[in-house]
Design an enzyme around this catalytic site. Structure first.
Site, PDB file in Angstrom:
ATOM      1  N   HIS A  46       0.840  -1.203   0.000  1.00  0.00           N
ATOM      2  CA  HIS A  46       0.000   0.000   0.000  1.00  0.00           C
ATOM      3  C   HIS A  46       0.869   1.244   0.000  1.00  0.00           C
ATOM      4  O   HIS A  46       2.082   1.159   0.197  1.00  0.00           O
ATOM      5  CB  HIS A  46      -0.890   0.012   1.247  1.00  0.00           C
ATOM      6  CG  HIS A  46      -0.096   0.159   2.511  1.00  0.00           C
ATOM      7  ND1 HIS A  46       0.431  -0.923   3.178  1.00  0.00           N
ATOM      8  CD2 HIS A  46       0.310   1.258   3.212  1.00  0.00           C
ATOM      9  CE1 HIS A  46       1.113  -0.503   4.226  1.00  0.00           C
ATOM     10  NE2 HIS A  46       1.062   0.827   4.276  1.00  0.00           N
ATOM     11  N   HIS A 128       5.197   6.114  -1.475  1.00  0.00           N
ATOM     12  CA  HIS A 128       6.042   4.929  -1.649  1.00  0.00           C
ATOM     13  C   HIS A 128       5.324   3.680  -1.174  1.00  0.00           C
ATOM     14  O   HIS A 128       4.518   3.734  -0.243  1.00  0.00           O
ATOM     15  CB  HIS A 128       7.370   5.085  -0.908  1.00  0.00           C
ATOM     16  CG  HIS A 128       7.227   5.091   0.581  1.00  0.00           C
ATOM     17  ND1 HIS A 128       6.897   6.222   1.293  1.00  0.00           N
ATOM     18  CD2 HIS A 128       7.355   4.094   1.500  1.00  0.00           C
ATOM     19  CE1 HIS A 128       6.828   5.927   2.579  1.00  0.00           C
ATOM     20  NE2 HIS A 128       7.100   4.638   2.738  1.00  0.00           N
TER      21      HIS A 128
END
Ligand code: 2AM
Length: 180
Positions: A46, A128
């Site tokens: 995620h 990220h």
């Protein structure tokens, strides 16, 4: 085993669909050098938008309302770089360009949270996807480009267990602001 005494930490995030997830896993495999590094399992991949830390139930309800009031448009993001943070021993996939629309979404979430009394430090989002934890060295170079059209964001509860982090998606919001 989950530690039942632990309240769980909340964060807003975007979660990949099965296609993006498969491409991330394939990339993760291709860059592997450190056999001791722990790959993040597919279902856990995620991008965190805003991290809230431990919250009790009434606060969680207020946080959900903040998200429901936000209007946002589809965000696009190109994942095209691999990074390594030595201090946190994390290997991640990120974006050279970043994403103005995701930054705007995160900024709106921070604004809404401040309105309901949260005192959280607003951090510029460095989108990220963590691919490995406990990495002792840099990964292999491997060029990829993954185009991600983001149509939902979610509120997630994280708990630590002996098996690693366990994530529970509490609610999702789509581009129109509707709850799915
Ligand atoms: P990471 O992947 O870079 O470790 C759930 O723990 C998510 O929240 C993870 O994506 C983690 O980012 C992020 N996170 C954990 N602690 C955080 C903190 N103190 N501030 C910001 N993000 C955090």
């Amino acid at each position: 085993m989950l530690d039942r005494a632990e309240p769980g930490r909340l964060f807003f995030a975007i979660w990949p669909d099965s296609t993006i997830r498969a491409r991330l896993l394939e990339w993760s495999e291709a860059i592997r050098t450190d056999p001791g590094a722990r790959p993040v399992p597919g279902p856990n991949l995620h991008i965190t938008l805003v991290f809230l830390g431990a919250q009790d139930s009434p606060q969680t309800e207020a946080v959900r309302r903040v998200a429901t009031e936000i209007t946002w448009s589809r965000a696009s993001l190109v994942l095209d770089r691999i990074g390594y943070w030595k201090r946190s021993r994390i290997i991640w996939a990120g974006s050279r360009e970043g994403s103005a629309s995701l930054s705007a979404l995160a900024a709106d979430l921070y604004k809404g949270l401040r309105r309901i009394g949260f005192r959280i430090e607003e951090r510029p989002i460095v989108p990220h996807v963590t691919l490995y934890r406990k990495a002792q060295r840099r990964p292999k170079w491997c060029e990829r480009s993954i185009e991600w059209s983001v149509e939902q964001f979610c509120l997630v509860k994280s708990r630590l267990s002996s098996a690693g982090a366990q994530y529970e998606v509490l609610e999702r919001w789509s581009v129109s602001g509707d709850v799915k």
